[in-house]
Design a protein around this motif. Structure first.
Motif, PDB file in Angstrom:
ATOM      1  N   VAL A 237     140.221 -31.044 149.040  1.00 25.15           N
ATOM      2  CA  VAL A 237     139.046 -31.821 147.935  1.00 25.15           C
ATOM      3  C   VAL A 237     139.587 -33.190 148.413  1.00 25.15           C
ATOM      4  O   VAL A 237     138.795 -33.922 147.933  1.00 25.15           O
ATOM      5  CB  VAL A 237     139.013 -30.658 146.720  1.00 25.15           C
ATOM      6  CG1 VAL A 237     137.917 -32.472 146.471  1.00 25.15           C
ATOM      7  CG2 VAL A 237     138.040 -30.128 146.788  1.00 25.15           C
ATOM      8  N   ALA A 238     141.183 -33.097 148.211  1.00 26.86           N
ATOM      9  CA  ALA A 238     141.936 -34.021 147.776  1.00 26.86           C
ATOM     10  C   ALA A 238     141.369 -34.971 149.208  1.00 26.86           C
ATOM     11  O   ALA A 238     141.827 -36.289 149.294  1.00 26.86           O
ATOM     12  CB  ALA A 238     143.284 -33.603 147.431  1.00 26.86           C
ATOM     13  N   VAL A 239     141.930 -34.470 150.100  1.00 23.10           N
ATOM     14  CA  VAL A 239     141.719 -35.160 151.228  1.00 23.10           C
ATOM     15  C   VAL A 239     140.281 -35.597 151.383  1.00 23.10           C
ATOM     16  O   VAL A 239     139.977 -37.223 152.194  1.00 23.10           O
ATOM     17  CB  VAL A 239     141.654 -34.267 152.776  1.00 23.10           C
ATOM     18  CG1 VAL A 239     140.827 -34.962 153.753  1.00 23.10           C
ATOM     19  CG2 VAL A 239     143.429 -33.492 153.181  1.00 23.10           C
ATOM     20  N   GLU A 240     139.055 -34.902 151.105  1.00 19.10           N
ATOM     21  CA  GLU A 240     137.665 -35.694 151.121  1.00 19.10           C
ATOM     22  C   GLU A 240     137.900 -36.552 150.091  1.00 19.10           C
ATOM     23  O   GLU A 240     136.859 -37.798 150.679  1.00 19.10           O
ATOM     24  CB  GLU A 240     137.023 -34.492 151.017  1.00 19.10           C
ATOM     25  CG  GLU A 240     136.374 -33.501 151.582  1.00 19.10           C
ATOM     26  CD  GLU A 240     135.499 -32.434 151.241  1.00 19.10           C
ATOM     27  OE1 GLU A 240     135.423 -30.830 151.555  1.00 19.10           O
ATOM     28  OE2 GLU A 240     135.618 -32.138 149.567  1.00 19.10           O
ATOM     29  N   GLU A 241     138.293 -36.799 149.396  1.00 12.63           N
ATOM     30  CA  GLU A 241     138.466 -37.628 148.700  1.00 12.63           C
ATOM     31  C   GLU A 241     139.483 -39.494 148.432  1.00 12.63           C
ATOM     32  O   GLU A 241     140.274 -40.258 147.411  1.00 12.63           O
ATOM     33  CB  GLU A 241     138.327 -37.360 146.739  1.00 12.63           C
ATOM     34  CG  GLU A 241     138.027 -36.716 146.775  1.00 12.63           C
ATOM     35  CD  GLU A 241     136.081 -37.837 146.359  1.00 12.63           C
ATOM     36  OE1 GLU A 241     136.699 -38.452 146.303  1.00 12.63           O
ATOM     37  OE2 GLU A 241     134.763 -36.129 146.507  1.00 12.63           O
ATOM     38  N   GLY A 242     139.837 -38.658 149.655  1.00 15.87           N
ATOM     39  CA  GLY A 242     140.869 -40.289 150.457  1.00 15.87           C
ATOM     40  C   GLY A 242     142.508 -40.131 150.181  1.00 15.87           C
ATOM     41  O   GLY A 242     143.384 -40.349 150.612  1.00 15.87           O
ATOM     42  N   ALA A 243     142.801 -38.713 149.867  1.00 14.76           N
ATOM     43  CA  ALA A 243     143.986 -38.310 149.844  1.00 14.76           C
ATOM     44  C   ALA A 243     145.111 -38.733 151.174  1.00 14.76           C
ATOM     45  O   ALA A 243     144.450 -38.527 152.543  1.00 14.76           O
ATOM     46  CB  ALA A 243     144.877 -36.694 149.871  1.00 14.76           C
ATOM     47  N   THR A 244     146.437 -39.774 151.377  1.00 15.17           N
ATOM     48  CA  THR A 244     147.060 -39.770 152.544  1.00 15.17           C
ATOM     49  C   THR A 244     147.985 -39.247 152.380  1.00 15.17           C
ATOM     50  O   THR A 244     148.907 -39.444 153.607  1.00 15.17           O
ATOM     51  CB  THR A 244     147.669 -41.270 151.907  1.00 15.17           C
ATOM     52  OG1 THR A 244     148.513 -41.869 151.366  1.00 15.17           O
ATOM     53  CG2 THR A 244     146.067 -42.476 152.307  1.00 15.17           C
ATOM     54  N   MET A 245     148.730 -38.356 151.075  1.00 16.05           N
ATOM     55  CA  MET A 245     149.343 -37.055 151.802  1.00 16.05           C
ATOM     56  C   MET A 245     149.041 -36.964 150.552  1.00 16.05           C
ATOM     57  O   MET A 245     148.586 -36.270 149.542  1.00 16.05           O
ATOM     58  CB  MET A 245     150.684 -37.776 150.522  1.00 16.05           C
ATOM     59  CG  MET A 245     151.680 -39.462 151.241  1.00 16.05           C
ATOM     60  SD  MET A 245     153.254 -39.741 150.453  1.00 16.05           S
ATOM     61  CE  MET A 245     153.679 -41.276 151.196  1.00 16.05           C
ATOM     62  N   VAL A 246     149.009 -34.940 150.767  1.00 20.03           N
ATOM     63  CA  VAL A 246     149.111 -34.019 150.574  1.00 20.03           C
ATOM     64  C   VAL A 246     150.630 -32.874 150.427  1.00 20.03           C
ATOM     65  O   VAL A 246     151.313 -32.918 151.197  1.00 20.03           O
ATOM     66  CB  VAL A 246     147.908 -32.767 151.213  1.00 20.03           C
ATOM     67  CG1 VAL A 246     146.644 -33.779 150.511  1.00 20.03           C
ATOM     68  CG2 VAL A 246     148.320 -32.852 152.295  1.00 20.03           C
ATOM     69  N   ARG A 247     150.738 -32.950 149.193  1.00 18.03           N
ATOM     70  CA  ARG A 247     152.349 -31.891 148.903  1.00 18.03           C
ATOM     71  C   ARG A 247     151.754 -30.200 148.897  1.00 18.03           C
ATOM     72  O   ARG A 247     151.388 -29.484 147.516  1.00 18.03           O
ATOM     73  CB  ARG A 247     152.404 -32.659 147.614  1.00 18.03           C
ATOM     74  CG  ARG A 247     152.381 -34.595 147.704  1.00 18.03           C
ATOM     75  CD  ARG A 247     153.098 -34.129 145.955  1.00 18.03           C
ATOM     76  NE  ARG A 247     152.453 -34.147 145.190  1.00 18.03           N
ATOM     77  CZ  ARG A 247     151.276 -34.512 144.458  1.00 18.03           C
ATOM     78  NH1 ARG A 247     150.250 -35.677 144.403  1.00 18.03           N
ATOM     79  NH2 ARG A 247     150.568 -33.827 143.186  1.00 18.03           N
ATOM     80  N   LEU A 248     152.509 -29.684 149.712  1.00 19.25           N
ATOM     81  CA  LEU A 248     152.398 -28.154 149.566  1.00 19.25           C
ATOM     82  C   LEU A 248     153.418 -27.349 149.710  1.00 19.25           C
ATOM     83  O   LEU A 248     154.558 -27.596 150.586  1.00 19.25           O
ATOM     84  CB  LEU A 248     151.848 -28.127 151.852  1.00 19.25           C
ATOM     85  CG  LEU A 248     150.069 -29.130 151.831  1.00 19.25           C
ATOM     86  CD1 LEU A 248     149.386 -28.970 153.257  1.00 19.25           C
ATOM     87  CD2 LEU A 248     148.807 -28.744 150.875  1.00 19.25           C
ATOM     88  N   GLY A 249     153.668 -26.532 149.524  1.00 24.12           N
ATOM     89  CA  GLY A 249     153.859 -25.337 148.719  1.00 24.12           C
ATOM     90  C   GLY A 249     153.575 -23.686 149.318  1.00 24.12           C
ATOM     91  O   GLY A 249     153.778 -23.811 150.278  1.00 24.12           O
ATOM     92  N   SER A 250     153.218 -24.273 148.699  1.00 27.34           N
ATOM     93  CA  SER A 250     153.414 -21.794 148.293  1.00 27.34           C
ATOM     94  C   SER A 250     151.715 -21.840 149.975  1.00 27.34           C
ATOM     95  O   SER A 250     152.369 -20.817 150.540  1.00 27.34           O
ATOM     96  CB  SER A 250     152.534 -21.432 147.487  1.00 27.34           C
ATOM     97  OG  SER A 250     150.686 -22.110 147.132  1.00 27.34           O
ATOM     98  N   VAL A 251     150.941 -22.416 149.998  1.00 26.87           N
ATOM     99  CA  VAL A 251     150.457 -22.726 151.801  1.00 26.87           C
ATOM    100  C   VAL A 251     151.084 -22.615 152.358  1.00 26.87           C
ATOM    101  O   VAL A 251     150.585 -22.391 153.675  1.00 26.87           O
ATOM    102  CB  VAL A 251     148.634 -23.717 150.784  1.00 26.87           C
ATOM    103  CG1 VAL A 251     149.303 -24.690 151.302  1.00 26.87           C
ATOM    104  CG2 VAL A 251     147.866 -22.735 152.036  1.00 26.87           C
ATOM    105  N   LEU A 252     151.914 -22.691 152.694  1.00 27.16           N
ATOM    106  CA  LEU A 252     152.395 -23.736 153.681  1.00 27.16           C
ATOM    107  C   LEU A 252     154.280 -22.619 153.993  1.00 27.16           C
ATOM    108  O   LEU A 252     154.243 -22.310 154.927  1.00 27.16           O
ATOM    109  CB  LEU A 252     153.104 -25.033 154.260  1.00 27.16           C
ATOM    110  CG  LEU A 252     154.034 -25.038 155.484  1.00 27.16           C
ATOM    111  CD1 LEU A 252     153.090 -25.152 156.664  1.00 27.16           C
ATOM    112  CD2 LEU A 252     154.260 -26.554 154.802  1.00 27.16           C
ATOM    113  N   VAL A 253     154.570 -22.384 153.147  1.00 31.22           N
ATOM    114  CA  VAL A 253     155.996 -21.865 153.174  1.00 31.22           C
ATOM    115  C   VAL A 253     156.554 -20.587 152.576  1.00 31.22           C
ATOM    116  O   VAL A 253     157.162 -20.149 152.423  1.00 31.22           O
ATOM    117  CB  VAL A 253     157.148 -23.268 153.079  1.00 31.22           C
ATOM    118  CG1 VAL A 253     157.043 -24.382 153.302  1.00 31.22           C
ATOM    119  CG2 VAL A 253     157.271 -23.106 150.877  1.00 31.22           C
TER     120      VAL A 253
END
Length: 229
Positions: free
Chosen positions: A212-228
């Motif tokens: 949702v953040a990307v759809e609204e214009g995020a240029t940086m997303v801070r990803l923890g549990s979904v990635l690591v």
């Protein structure tokens, strides 16, 4: 954890979100939040292709910074994403490339002082409490113009854009108004000449709501549990 496979899946989700709103996926940077993993796992994240790493406590980040293989460390951009105490600025600045959480004028003034001392301008994001939650740090949206006016005098504080945190929810759609509000605030500040045209960074979206953040214009997303994890 097969970080390469997980990263491919996440990038595919980001690409899909960008396609829906007419954005270039290359404009979205993944900041891997590594606070829950050790040095070896963090090295594997970097080798999988993520070179932007986010930490919110210096004492947790230091062992990784000091223990990483040199060829890995030289590829990393470190992002300080947590609440930053003024007294910790002198220790944080030499070790981090970005500060995501400038949430008060006194902190910006300390960053200016310490960055000038080491001779390196610091890319910073202004933390905005779009949701208005008392539990969250950050400027109220109405306070941002005055802060940006004051920050113009700080030549070692490079304001690159904004950061926010959405309310915790099981439904990512509940975060959409917060993310949209940050984007609209950025655009308004640029239109009013309070923010340079080039300062368009929006650090918003975490593991549960980054699409949702990307759809609204995020240029940086801070990803923890979904990635690591």
């Amino acid at each position: 954890m097969d970080y390469e496979t997980r990263l491919q899946e996440i990038r595919a989700e980001i690409a899909g979100a960008c396609l829906r709103v007419g954005r270039d996926p290359e404009d979205v940077r993944i900041v891997a939040v590594t606070k829950y993993i050790d040095t070896e796992q963090t090295e594997n994240v970097v080798r999988a292709g993520l070179t932007d790493l986010g930490e919110n406590r210096l004492q947790v980040a230091l062992p990784k910074m000091e223990g990483m293989a040199a060829d890995v460390q030289e590829r990393v951009r470190w992002h300080y994403i947590g609440n930053l105490q003024t007294k910790k600025v002198k220790d944080v600045l030499p070790r981090f490339d970005w500060i995501h959480s400038v949430d008060r004028l006194s902190l910006a003034e300390e960053i200016q002082k310490r960055a000038a001392a080491i001779g390196r301008p610091i890319p910073c994001l202004v933390q905005v409490n779009v949701s208005g939650e008392e539990s969250k740090s950050g400027f109220a949206p109405g306070e941002v113009p005055a802060f940006l006016q004051a920050a113009r005098e700080m030549d070692f504080v490079e304001i690159r854009g904004f950061m926010t945190m959405a309310p915790v929810s099981q439904d990512p759609e509940e975060a959409r108004p917060v993310f949209r509000g940050l984007r609209e605030l950025r655009d308004e500040m640029i239109a009013r000449g309070l923010l340079p045209q080039t300062s368009r960074e929006l650090s918003m979206g975490m593991s549960g709501d980054y699409v949702v953040a990307v759809e609204e214009g995020a240029t940086m997303v801070r990803l923890g549990s979904v990635l690591v994890k």
